[in-house]
Design a protein around this motif. Structure first.
Motif, PDB file in Angstrom:
ATOM      1  N   GLY A  52       0.811  -1.210   0.000  1.00 11.13           N
ATOM      2  CA  GLY A  52       0.000   0.000   0.000  1.00 11.13           C
ATOM      3  C   GLY A  52       0.846   1.262   0.000  1.00 11.13           C
ATOM      4  O   GLY A  52       1.919   1.319  -0.577  1.00 11.13           O
ATOM      5  N   TYR A  53       0.346   2.287   0.713  1.00 12.36           N
ATOM      6  CA  TYR A  53       1.036   3.572   0.767  1.00 12.36           C
ATOM      7  C   TYR A  53       2.086   3.614   1.879  1.00 12.36           C
ATOM      8  O   TYR A  53       2.916   4.516   1.913  1.00 12.36           O
ATOM      9  CB  TYR A  53       0.031   4.711   0.985  1.00 12.36           C
ATOM     10  N   MET A  54       2.030   2.655   2.806  1.00  7.85           N
ATOM     11  CA  MET A  54       3.009   2.612   3.892  1.00  7.85           C
ATOM     12  C   MET A  54       3.331   1.155   4.216  1.00  7.85           C
ATOM     13  O   MET A  54       2.614   0.491   4.955  1.00  7.85           O
ATOM     14  CB  MET A  54       2.466   3.313   5.148  1.00  7.85           C
ATOM     15  N   PRO A  55       4.390   0.633   3.633  1.00  6.83           N
ATOM     16  CA  PRO A  55       4.776  -0.753   3.901  1.00  6.83           C
ATOM     17  C   PRO A  55       5.128  -0.939   5.384  1.00  6.83           C
ATOM     18  O   PRO A  55       5.691  -0.037   6.000  1.00  6.83           O
ATOM     19  CB  PRO A  55       6.014  -0.949   3.026  1.00  6.83           C
ATOM     20  N   VAL A  56       4.741  -2.069   6.023  1.00  6.30           N
ATOM     21  CA  VAL A  56       4.215  -3.283   5.401  1.00  6.30           C
ATOM     22  C   VAL A  56       2.928  -3.641   6.138  1.00  6.30           C
ATOM     23  O   VAL A  56       2.863  -3.488   7.359  1.00  6.30           O
ATOM     24  CB  VAL A  56       5.229  -4.434   5.552  1.00  6.30           C
ATOM     25  N   HIS A 108      -3.635  -4.188  14.831  1.00  2.00           N
ATOM     26  CA  HIS A 108      -3.236  -5.556  14.468  1.00  2.00           C
ATOM     27  C   HIS A 108      -4.194  -6.209  13.484  1.00  2.00           C
ATOM     28  O   HIS A 108      -3.899  -7.298  12.954  1.00  2.00           O
ATOM     29  CB  HIS A 108      -3.142  -6.422  15.729  1.00  2.00           C
ATOM     30  N   ASN A 109      -5.321  -5.600  13.237  1.00  2.00           N
ATOM     31  CA  ASN A 109      -6.321  -6.168  12.333  1.00  2.00           C
ATOM     32  C   ASN A 109      -6.252  -5.488  10.960  1.00  2.00           C
ATOM     33  O   ASN A 109      -7.171  -4.803  10.533  1.00  2.00           O
ATOM     34  CB  ASN A 109      -7.719  -6.004  12.938  1.00  2.00           C
ATOM     35  N   GLY A 110      -5.124  -5.676  10.282  1.00  2.00           N
ATOM     36  CA  GLY A 110      -4.982  -5.126   8.939  1.00  2.00           C
ATOM     37  C   GLY A 110      -4.313  -3.778   8.875  1.00  2.00           C
ATOM     38  O   GLY A 110      -4.390  -3.097   7.847  1.00  2.00           O
ATOM     39  N   GLY A 111      -3.646  -3.367   9.950  1.00  2.00           N
ATOM     40  CA  GLY A 111      -2.902  -2.111   9.925  1.00  2.00           C
ATOM     41  C   GLY A 111      -1.563  -2.268   9.217  1.00  2.00           C
ATOM     42  O   GLY A 111      -1.069  -3.382   9.019  1.00  2.00           O
ATOM     43  N   ASN A 112      -0.972  -1.137   8.827  1.00  2.00           N
ATOM     44  CA  ASN A 112       0.344  -1.130   8.175  1.00  2.00           C
ATOM     45  C   ASN A 112       1.392  -0.662   9.175  1.00  2.00           C
ATOM     46  O   ASN A 112       1.235   0.405   9.788  1.00  2.00           O
ATOM     47  CB  ASN A 112       0.337  -0.201   6.963  1.00  2.00           C
ATOM     48  N   TRP A 113       2.479  -1.431   9.303  1.00  2.00           N
ATOM     49  CA  TRP A 113       3.482  -1.169  10.329  1.00  2.00           C
ATOM     50  C   TRP A 113       4.840  -0.890   9.684  1.00  2.00           C
ATOM     51  O   TRP A 113       5.506  -1.811   9.186  1.00  2.00           O
ATOM     52  CB  TRP A 113       3.577  -2.365  11.284  1.00  2.00           C
ATOM     53  N   PRO A 114       5.303   0.355   9.720  1.00  2.00           N
ATOM     54  CA  PRO A 114       6.588   0.704   9.099  1.00  2.00           C
ATOM     55  C   PRO A 114       7.778   0.009   9.741  1.00  2.00           C
ATOM     56  O   PRO A 114       8.839  -0.087   9.119  1.00  2.00           O
ATOM     57  CB  PRO A 114       6.668   2.226   9.248  1.00  2.00           C
ATOM     58  N   VAL A 115       7.647  -0.491  10.989  1.00  2.00           N
ATOM     59  CA  VAL A 115       8.757  -1.192  11.616  1.00  2.00           C
ATOM     60  C   VAL A 115       9.167  -2.418  10.805  1.00  2.00           C
ATOM     61  O   VAL A 115      10.329  -2.847  10.835  1.00  2.00           O
ATOM     62  CB  VAL A 115       8.391  -1.611  13.063  1.00  2.00           C
ATOM     63  N   LEU A 116       8.247  -2.981  10.039  1.00  2.00           N
ATOM     64  CA  LEU A 116       8.538  -4.184   9.263  1.00  2.00           C
ATOM     65  C   LEU A 116       9.380  -3.904   8.020  1.00  2.00           C
ATOM     66  O   LEU A 116       9.747  -4.836   7.302  1.00  2.00           O
ATOM     67  CB  LEU A 116       7.232  -4.869   8.854  1.00  2.00           C
ATOM     68  N   LEU A 117       9.696  -2.637   7.763  1.00  2.00           N
ATOM     69  CA  LEU A 117      10.524  -2.294   6.604  1.00  2.00           C
ATOM     70  C   LEU A 117      11.873  -3.009   6.640  1.00  2.00           C
ATOM     71  O   LEU A 117      12.366  -3.491   5.614  1.00  2.00           O
ATOM     72  CB  LEU A 117      10.759  -0.782   6.553  1.00  2.00           C
ATOM     73  N   TRP A 118      12.488  -3.083   7.819  1.00  2.00           N
ATOM     74  CA  TRP A 118      13.815  -3.701   7.909  1.00  2.00           C
ATOM     75  C   TRP A 118      13.749  -5.193   7.600  1.00  2.00           C
ATOM     76  O   TRP A 118      14.620  -5.739   6.922  1.00  2.00           O
ATOM     77  CB  TRP A 118      14.435  -3.453   9.283  1.00  2.00           C
ATOM     78  N   LEU A 119      12.690  -5.853   8.088  1.00  2.00           N
ATOM     79  CA  LEU A 119      12.569  -7.285   7.865  1.00  2.00           C
ATOM     80  C   LEU A 119      12.226  -7.582   6.407  1.00  2.00           C
ATOM     81  O   LEU A 119      12.721  -8.555   5.823  1.00  2.00           O
ATOM     82  CB  LEU A 119      11.494  -7.851   8.797  1.00  2.00           C
ATOM     83  N   PHE A 120      11.402  -6.730   5.803  1.00  2.00           N
ATOM     84  CA  PHE A 120      11.107  -6.887   4.377  1.00  2.00           C
ATOM     85  C   PHE A 120      12.372  -6.687   3.553  1.00  2.00           C
ATOM     86  O   PHE A 120      12.620  -7.422   2.586  1.00  2.00           O
ATOM     87  CB  PHE A 120      10.031  -5.881   3.948  1.00  2.00           C
ATOM     88  N   THR A 121      13.196  -5.711   3.936  1.00  2.00           N
ATOM     89  CA  THR A 121      14.452  -5.458   3.232  1.00  2.00           C
ATOM     90  C   THR A 121      15.387  -6.656   3.355  1.00  2.00           C
ATOM     91  O   THR A 121      16.044  -7.055   2.380  1.00  2.00           O
ATOM     92  CB  THR A 121      15.135  -4.199   3.787  1.00  2.00           C
ATOM     93  N   ALA A 122      15.466  -7.240   4.544  1.00  2.00           N
ATOM     94  CA  ALA A 122      16.319  -8.414   4.747  1.00  2.00           C
ATOM     95  C   ALA A 122      15.846  -9.578   3.881  1.00  2.00           C
ATOM     96  O   ALA A 122      16.653 -10.271   3.250  1.00  2.00           O
ATOM     97  CB  ALA A 122      16.317  -8.812   6.224  1.00  2.00           C
ATOM     98  N   ALA A 123      14.534  -9.804   3.832  1.00  2.00           N
ATOM     99  CA  ALA A 123      13.997 -10.888   3.007  1.00  2.00           C
ATOM    100  C   ALA A 123      14.240 -10.627   1.530  1.00  2.00           C
ATOM    101  O   ALA A 123      14.560 -11.548   0.762  1.00  2.00           O
ATOM    102  CB  ALA A 123      12.498 -11.050   3.283  1.00  2.00           C
ATOM    103  N   GLY A 173      -3.298   1.474   3.822  1.00  2.00           N
ATOM    104  CA  GLY A 173      -2.342   2.143   4.702  1.00  2.00           C
ATOM    105  C   GLY A 173      -2.149   3.617   4.426  1.00  2.00           C
ATOM    106  O   GLY A 173      -1.049   4.142   4.604  1.00  2.00           O
ATOM    107  N   ARG A 174      -3.207   4.296   4.053  1.00  2.00           N
ATOM    108  CA  ARG A 174      -3.074   5.697   3.657  1.00  2.00           C
ATOM    109  C   ARG A 174      -3.280   6.669   4.808  1.00  2.00           C
ATOM    110  O   ARG A 174      -2.885   7.839   4.716  1.00  2.00           O
ATOM    111  CB  ARG A 174      -4.081   5.990   2.545  1.00  2.00           C
ATOM    112  N   LEU A 175      -3.870   6.215   5.903  1.00  2.00           N
ATOM    113  CA  LEU A 175      -4.200   7.102   7.017  1.00  2.00           C
ATOM    114  C   LEU A 175      -3.317   6.811   8.222  1.00  2.00           C
ATOM    115  O   LEU A 175      -3.073   5.641   8.552  1.00  2.00           O
ATOM    116  CB  LEU A 175      -5.672   6.923   7.416  1.00  2.00           C
ATOM    117  N   ILE A 176      -2.857   7.856   8.900  1.00  2.00           N
ATOM    118  CA  ILE A 176      -2.147   7.649  10.155  1.00  2.00           C
ATOM    119  C   ILE A 176      -3.111   6.993  11.134  1.00  2.00           C
ATOM    120  O   ILE A 176      -4.268   7.378  11.246  1.00  2.00           O
ATOM    121  CB  ILE A 176      -1.640   8.991  10.720  1.00  2.00           C
TER     122      ILE A 176
END
Length: 257
Positions: free
Chosen positions: A126-130, A158-173, A208-211
């Motif tokens: 979406g607009y804010m991975p992941v 936790h029910n379908g939200g977008n979490w920018p903290v996962l950027l590092w893990l997505f990058t590693a994968a 993931g477009r809204l804060i």
């Protein structure tokens, strides 16, 4: 206990046995792609014995309607959970990304998971991975599973939200699978918006477009997710600090001794 000094030999042996069984179990039963979905669709329920296809008695009627059109031809993922008579077909980003990094998913499965991210980018990034979880629980399912928890309303937290903290893990994968272009795309998408939005905890909405309505700002893990993602790209050797290589001899089930 596991240092190579002779004392830890028995522990390492047990770990290897457990690891082999775990790899076999996850790859054999949790993997879901179009080929596997077609098999489940033709399952016969209430099978018994050793030589059966439907080991967990999964009923074809449990396949959610959204999945048959959503699953791409070449993508796949590890299902959310599996038990007797029940399979959770939801996509959990954290589990799938970790499975790739530590080689719990096979190299072929890891490539298919990254293809799923690529083919279903708007849904999973979406607009804010992941996006943590897809699709969100809604209606009666949301009321039963969450207990009508307003914090976990559909497409939030936790029910379908977008979490920018996962950027590092997505990058590693992405690094481990040679799909650096996807990591660069995700980071470029996130970093400008994160700075502008003052590093929120999570984002709301199906894309993931809204804060997040209750998201706290200037969250350390949101900042760290972006920084670590950049560091991994700048120095690929850092991947070795968190990644486990594919081990030989772990693709078959081994009984603990």
């Amino acid at each position: 206990m596991v240092l190579p000094d002779g004392v830890g030999d028995s522990y390492r042996h047990k770990i290897q046995n457990r690891s082999g069984a775990l790899h076999y179990h996850v790859r054999e039963y949790y993997w879901l792609d179009l080929k596997r979905l077609r098999e489940i669709y033709r399952y016969r329920g209430e099978e018994f014995g050793l030589e059966i296809a439907n080991t967990f008695n999964i009923y074809p009627e449990s396949i959610p309607a959204w999945l048959t059109d959503w699953l791409p031809e070449k993508g796949g993922y590890l299902a959310g959970n599996l038990g007797p008579g029940q399979m959770d077909f939801h996509f959990f980003a954290l589990g799938n990304l970790l499975a790739m990094v530590v080689s719990l998913a096979s190299p072929q499965e890891s490539q298919a998971i990254m293809t799923l991210f690529e083919q279903r980018w708007q849904d999973l990034m979406g607009y804010m991975p992941v996006k943590l979880f897809f699709p969100a629980l809604e209606g009666e399912e949301w009321r039963i599973v969450t207990g009508c928890d307003p914090k976990n309303r559909p497409w939030s937290y936790h029910n379908g939200g977008n979490w920018p903290v996962l950027l590092w893990l997505f990058t590693a994968a992405a690094q481990k699978t040679g799909r650096i272009d996807l990591a660069e795309r995700a980071i470029a998408l996130a970093q400008k918006q994160l700075i502008q939005d003052r590093f929120p905890e999570y984002y709301d909405g199906s894309n993931g477009r809204l804060i997040g309505q209750e998201a706290r700002l200037y969250q350390t893990w949101s900042v760290a997710g972006l920084l670590v993602a950049h560091l991994l790209l700048e120095n690929p050797d850092h991947l070795g600090l968190i990644s486990l290589a594919e081990s030989t001899g772990l693709s078959t089930c081994q009984q603990p001794q």
